[in-house]
Design a protein around this motif. Structure first.
Motif, mmCIF file in Angstrom:
data_model
loop_
_atom_site.group_PDB
_atom_site.id
_atom_site.type_symbol
_atom_site.label_atom_id
_atom_site.label_comp_id
_atom_site.label_asym_id
_atom_site.label_seq_id
_atom_site.Cartn_x
_atom_site.Cartn_y
_atom_site.Cartn_z
ATOM 1 N N VAL A 4 6.148 -1.840 37.367
ATOM 2 C CA VAL A 4 7.403 -1.828 38.117
ATOM 3 C C VAL A 4 8.082 -3.182 38.071
ATOM 4 O O VAL A 4 9.286 -3.286 37.857
ATOM 5 C CB VAL A 4 7.143 -1.409 39.585
ATOM 6 N N VAL A 5 7.321 -4.255 38.278
ATOM 7 C CA VAL A 5 7.942 -5.568 38.423
ATOM 8 C C VAL A 5 7.966 -6.378 37.128
ATOM 9 O O VAL A 5 8.642 -7.387 37.050
ATOM 10 C CB VAL A 5 7.227 -6.391 39.519
ATOM 11 N N SER A 6 7.215 -5.946 36.109
ATOM 12 C CA SER A 6 7.205 -6.645 34.834
ATOM 13 C C SER A 6 7.728 -5.691 33.757
ATOM 14 O O SER A 6 6.979 -4.890 33.203
ATOM 15 C CB SER A 6 5.778 -7.091 34.484
ATOM 16 N N PRO A 7 9.019 -5.742 33.463
ATOM 17 C CA PRO A 7 9.606 -4.780 32.520
ATOM 18 C C PRO A 7 8.925 -4.755 31.159
ATOM 19 O O PRO A 7 8.886 -3.711 30.514
ATOM 20 C CB PRO A 7 11.058 -5.262 32.389
ATOM 21 N N MET A 8 8.376 -5.885 30.718
ATOM 22 C CA MET A 8 7.753 -5.920 29.401
ATOM 23 C C MET A 8 6.556 -4.980 29.332
ATOM 24 O O MET A 8 6.292 -4.373 28.295
ATOM 25 C CB MET A 8 7.333 -7.353 29.059
ATOM 26 N N GLY B 245 7.002 -2.952 18.501
ATOM 27 C CA GLY B 245 7.318 -4.330 18.151
ATOM 28 C C GLY B 245 6.459 -5.393 18.804
ATOM 29 O O GLY B 245 6.222 -6.459 18.215
ATOM 30 N N TYR B 246 5.984 -5.145 20.033
ATOM 31 C CA TYR B 246 5.224 -6.185 20.750
ATOM 32 C C TYR B 246 4.052 -5.522 21.461
ATOM 33 O O TYR B 246 4.197 -4.440 22.046
ATOM 34 C CB TYR B 246 6.121 -6.881 21.775
ATOM 35 N N VAL B 247 2.880 -6.148 21.395
ATOM 36 C CA VAL B 247 1.686 -5.578 22.014
ATOM 37 C C VAL B 247 1.153 -6.507 23.097
ATOM 38 O O VAL B 247 1.097 -7.724 22.920
ATOM 39 C CB VAL B 247 0.585 -5.297 20.964
ATOM 40 N N ILE B 248 0.808 -5.922 24.230
ATOM 41 C CA ILE B 248 0.147 -6.629 25.325
ATOM 42 C C ILE B 248 -1.323 -6.248 25.274
ATOM 43 O O ILE B 248 -1.669 -5.064 25.231
ATOM 44 C CB ILE B 248 0.765 -6.238 26.678
ATOM 45 N N VAL B 249 -2.194 -7.240 25.263
ATOM 46 C CA VAL B 249 -3.632 -7.011 25.139
ATOM 47 C C VAL B 249 -4.279 -7.263 26.491
ATOM 48 O O VAL B 249 -4.214 -8.371 27.030
ATOM 49 C CB VAL B 249 -4.244 -7.934 24.067
ATOM 50 N N VAL C 35 -5.504 -11.477 29.819
ATOM 51 C CA VAL C 35 -4.397 -10.781 29.155
ATOM 52 C C VAL C 35 -3.848 -11.644 28.025
ATOM 53 O O VAL C 35 -3.843 -12.878 28.105
ATOM 54 C CB VAL C 35 -3.281 -10.443 30.178
ATOM 55 N N GLY C 36 -3.406 -11.008 26.981
ATOM 56 C CA GLY C 36 -2.776 -11.696 25.857
ATOM 57 C C GLY C 36 -1.608 -10.872 25.353
ATOM 58 O O GLY C 36 -1.271 -9.829 25.907
ATOM 59 N N GLY C 37 -1.011 -11.320 24.268
ATOM 60 C CA GLY C 37 0.119 -10.583 23.724
ATOM 61 C C GLY C 37 0.675 -11.260 22.491
ATOM 62 O O GLY C 37 0.446 -12.452 22.258
ATOM 63 N N GLY C 38 1.385 -10.481 21.690
ATOM 64 C CA GLY C 38 1.991 -11.051 20.499
ATOM 65 C C GLY C 38 2.807 -10.021 19.739
ATOM 66 O O GLY C 38 2.850 -8.832 20.083
ATOM 67 N N LEU C 39 3.448 -10.468 18.687
ATOM 68 C CA LEU C 39 4.311 -9.623 17.870
ATOM 69 C C LEU C 39 3.487 -8.601 17.096
ATOM 70 O O LEU C 39 2.471 -8.935 16.491
ATOM 71 C CB LEU C 39 5.115 -10.492 16.897
ATOM 72 N N LEU C 40 3.922 -7.363 17.112
ATOM 73 C CA LEU C 40 3.227 -6.294 16.409
ATOM 74 C C LEU C 40 3.922 -5.967 15.090
ATOM 75 O O LEU C 40 3.269 -5.804 14.057
ATOM 76 C CB LEU C 40 3.184 -5.055 17.301
#
Length: 428
Positions: A161-165, A381-385, A411-416
């Motif tokens: 809800v609070v983190s659109p990504m 396009g983008y993945v949250i791990v 938590v991590g993340g980067g371009l997919l």
């Protein structure tokens, strides 16, 4: 002024419907949806469409006056005032839609907890730090305690809800520290031959890889022992609200601009010229010029949308901050149609050139050489791990009489895939 008052009243009405019930405040971060939520959203959508119609009328009059050399400062002020009210109403619609969607996740609040025994043990651990051995499913040797699955999922739902990504992008749960993905760089070749011709060896594809490491995100809320002893306090709701607030703030920043140092690599760092522009095997996120050195233009936005290949537009949308939406709301295409349109039904976002808009507060403002809009398919396009599980360490010793609940999540993340995203850069 009357229009502004009506719009403000609608916003207040929507917030009352989704934030509290008759002087009964809802804990921060807790989703509350009234029985007539659909009716409330419908009324709010009608309000935003009415306000946008007023905005178009006033803006068109302003443009006509400018053409005649009769620009009126009061007229311009009225246009900006209505534009601001439209933004507030649309934001209220978006917020209501997200809360309804979150309430429906996992069957909604009415579905109840799936592990009542575990939750009771968790609450007992909250209050006194005492857990019966038979119920001690998650205690670690150093006194840590793993949150119940349902509680863990509730925190994640609030973050959506609070983190659109989180709502937009792919989320990959993992059980180790990092996640490595292989990418096919292609390179396969072929040739035409006759029936009896020899078949020479053809080129084979090559592979590249990208590793998505996790960083540790933490929150450390505290409460007095007397507060915890009060049976009227909903411990899960209270801690959930505290964790949601801290985690959403930190994640929101990192998913956009994180430098990868004990945190995700942010989306904006992969755009041409960014720190991670050369990190992905398939290259960077390409940019499209706005066709103005310091402003948005209708032609620039049209170019942005059409620069994305058609096969990626099915689930495409644009992310931007509220100031950028306000600027787009004044733009028209060559036939005089406004590029921005409000929500027309519950669950639907505002649109730009027919594609949904998601407001992301951390996106840059419109300025020379900034990149205020990213457009494309974010699921691809983008993945949250996410390292599976939220961990809670109860600490009654460090700061008496307060009990601290040191809560962590990796938590991590980067371009997919850079091919499914395009960025608008403010440049001629």
């Amino acid at each position: 002024m009357k229009k502004a008052m009506i719009a403000s009243a609608l916003v207040a009405h929507a917030m009352a419907a989704y934030g509290a019930q008759a002087n009964q405040p809802v804990p921060r971060g807790i989703v509350s949806v009234s029985a007539d939520a659909g009716t409330e959203v419908k009324a709010l959508i009608e309000g935003v469409n009415k306000a946008f119609a007023d905005f178009k009328a006033e803006h068109s009059k302003q443009l006509e006056d400018v053409k005649k050399g009769q620009a009126d400062a009061l007229q311009a002020l009225q246009v900006d005032r209505i534009n601001t009210e439209v933004a507030k109403l649309q934001a209220a619609v978006d917020d209501a839609n997200l809360k309804i969607a979150a309430a429906q996740m996992n069957g909604g609040a009415a579905a109840g907890l799936k592990d009542k025994e575990y939750t009771e043990a968790f609450n007992a651990h909250f209050k006194k730090g005492e857990v019966q051995a038979a119920l001690n499913k998650g205690a670690a040797q150093e006194g840590g305690y793993l949150a119940p699955t349902e509680w863990d999922r509730t925190i994640t739902d609030r973050l959506v809800v609070v983190s659109p990504m989180r709502a937009l992008c792919a989320v990959q749960p993992i059980s180790t520290n990092g996640f490595t993905k292989l990418f096919n760089n292609r390179g396969t070749t072929s040739g035409w031959v006759g029936e009896t011709d020899g078949r020479a060896q053809t080129a084979t594809p090559t592979f590249g890889s990208l590793t998505y490491n996790t960083g540790e995100l933490y929150a450390n809320p505290a409460a007095t022992q007397q507060m915890l002893d009060d049976s009227a306090i909903n411990l899960e709701a209270w801690l959930g609200g505290e964790v949601e607030t801290e985690f959403s703030l930190q994640e929101g920043i990192a998913f956009l601009t994180g430098n990868g140092n004990n945190k995700p690599n942010g989306l904006l760092t992969y755009i041409t010229g960014g720190a991670n522009a050369a990190a992905h095997p398939w290259g960077d996120i390409k940019t499209v010029k706005s066709q103005s050195a310091a402003a948005l233009t209708a032609d620039g936005l049209i170019d942005l949308v059409h620069e994305l290949p058609g096969e990626y537009t099915g689930n495409a949308r644009a992310i931007m901050n509220r100031n950028t939406q306000k600027a787009i709301r004044k733009l028209k295409d060559g036939e005089g149609n406004y590029l921005w349109q409000p929500s027309f039904q519950a669950g639907a976002p505002a649109t730009m050139l027919g594609y949904g808009i998601t407001e992301v507060a951390g996106m840059p403002d419109v300025a020379a050489n900034s990149k205020p809009i990213v457009f494309g398919d974010f699921k691809r396009g983008y993945v949250i791990v996410d390292r599976v599980g939220i961990r809670v360490l109860r600490d009654p010793f460090t700061n008496k009489p307060y009990i601290h609940f040191y809560t962590t999540k990796r938590v991590g993340g980067g371009l997919l895939n850079p091919d499914v995203l395009k960025a608008l850069t403010i440049s001629a």
